[in-house]
Design a protein around this motif. Structure first.
Motif: not given
Length: 452
Positions: A122-146
């Motif tokens: 799950i590291c670096g999800m918001t950066y191109a080439g590592f995940s779908d950039p469309v919703r990556s910031c939202l998902i990274e935020g949800v994981l930060a809460i967890e």
């Protein structure tokens, strides 16, 4: 008359459940005729309740689940995203929660968990080439809460690695630097730290740094100190921000742990985020190759681009800290008995819980929208700053009420809330104080800068 007859009949049915020996014993203790008379006057509802009580089969009251996501933000996730959220939640509850208080008290970091975090991928999800950039910031935020709902220190460690360090390389590094560092940082084979704050320079970093950099051909010589640098004591690379002595602009450098002239001393005696290993970093005639200078970092504006993104992440982290405290407090109030009842049944306790949930829900909806803006490439400094101000303030309020409803037990580590109370104080200050972030928003809405 018929109603009275029905009640007496039901009462007699109630007494038939008592055997004759018990009835004889009971008659010596109470006036059975008077009891029958009173039973006959009970309505059906009261009599039914009495029968259930005497049957001994009264069903235990089923309570609603303990869940701080009152507006069901998790329901907006796709099945794959929800599965990832639950996988991180399981990791935090099974691996981190059992040891969090112990490591927090000792002020040590559980290094053995790093490979297990890496397996989550799950590291670096918001950066191109590592995940779908469309919703990556939202998902990274949800994981930060967890992460933060179990331990804000562990969430901070991850935020430094995935946000500040990887974000700096991704946004400001050359293609060669990205190829060298991003895969290693993502897999956590290499651990990074981010060195901006100094012993004498905190909020005033935009006005200049005491860490100086002097170019000599293909190398740079760095001299100065950095303070509060998370992960610094065991980092493989520290991103150091320094003022170029020639053009007075801020530059970024990848200082490797083996660079001569680098010294790191662990900061002791913190009252918050004690698992985070903050270091006092000293560079004395530390030589760094030009190839290790962040090639796109040429002013503080470039540094601010990194801070804008990570400040949004800290707002999510604050929500996680608040949610952990709320859920722990709610659980406690259901189990804590006073005057023969759970204290959750008292009006004043419910008032505190609802106020906590109100703030928590407002924070969650704010950061969800914040990440939507970030995913849509519309995030501004003032967006991130407003979220940081509001969420860190409300977190302080929530953890305070959580401690209050727990009474004296609220200051004991074993109940977890004490750790959230302390950690909230650090979250309140880092990634920009309330005052600095307030002035960023104030400048945006008034058109006037109130900075010194």
């Amino acid at each position: 008359m018929m109603a009275l007859f029905s009640n007496i009949k039901n009462a007699w049915h109630l007494f038939k459940q008592v055997d004759m020996e018990q009835l004889s014993h009971l008659s010596k203790r109470i006036d059975l005729a008077e009891v029958m008379n009173k039973l006959g006057k009970l309505d059906d509802r009261k009599l039914s309740g009495l029968m259930k009580l005497m049957d001994g089969n009264q069903v235990k009251k089923e309570l609603p689940p303990i869940d701080g996501d009152f507006y069901n933000i998790s329901h907006t996730l796709t099945p794959d995203e929800r599965a990832l959220q639950l996988r991180v939640r399981a990791f935090m509850e099974e691996e981190v929660k059992p040891i969090a208080n112990d490591y927090w008290l000792k002020g040590e970091f559980p290094h053995h968990l790093i490979p297990k975090v890496a397996e989550l991928d799950i590291c670096g999800m918001t950066y191109a080439g590592f995940s779908d950039p469309v919703r990556s910031c939202l998902i990274e935020g949800v994981l930060a809460i967890e992460m933060a709902r179990i331990d804000a220190s562990f969430a901070t460690f991850f935020g430094v690695q995935s946000g500040l360090v990887m974000g700096s390389v991704h946004l400001l590094g050359s293609e060669e630097q990205k190829r060298e560092w991003l895969p290693a940082l993502k897999s956590m084979r290499k651990i990074g730290a981010f060195g901006l704050t100094e012993p004498e320079v905190g909020s005033a970093v935009a006005g200049g740094l005491t860490m100086k950099a002097k170019r000599n051909g293909n190398t740079w010589t760095l001299n100065g100190k950095k303070k509060w640098i998370g992960n610094a004591t065991f980092a493989d690379v520290i991103i150091i921000w320094a003022e170029d002595e020639d053009d007075r602009q801020i530059k970024g450098f990848l200082v490797r742990k083996e660079n001569p002239g680098l010294q790191v001393a662990k900061m002791e005696d913190k009252m918050a985020l004690r698992i985070v290993q903050n270091g006092l970093v000293t560079l004395t005639a530390c030589v760094v190759e030009e190839a290790d200078r962040l090639q796109k970092a040429n002013s503080f504006k470039d540094t601010a681009d990194v801070l804008r993104i990570t400040r949004a992440g800290v707002a999510w982290l604050a929500v996680g800290c608040a949610r952990g405290a709320y859920e722990a407090a709610l659980k406690y109030t259901r189990e804590r008995m006073q005057f023969g009842k759970p204290i959750a049944s008292f009006q004043l306790i419910q008032n505190h819980l609802v106020e906590m949930l109100t703030n928590l829900t407002a924070m969650q909806t704010m950061v969800a929208r914040l990440s939507e803006l970030q995913d849509q490439k519309e995030l501004t400094d003032e967006h991130a700053s407003l979220a940081k101000v509001f969420c860190s303030l409300r977190t302080r309020d929530i953890v305070s009420k959580a401690r209050e409803v727990m009474g004296g037990n609220g200051i004991l580590l074993e109940y977890d809330v004490a750790r959230f109370v302390a950690d909230a104080e650090a979250i309140y200050s880092y990634e920009g104080t309330k005052e600095i972030n307030t002035l960023i928003v104030g400048r945006a809405i008034t058109g006037y800068s109130a900075f010194v």
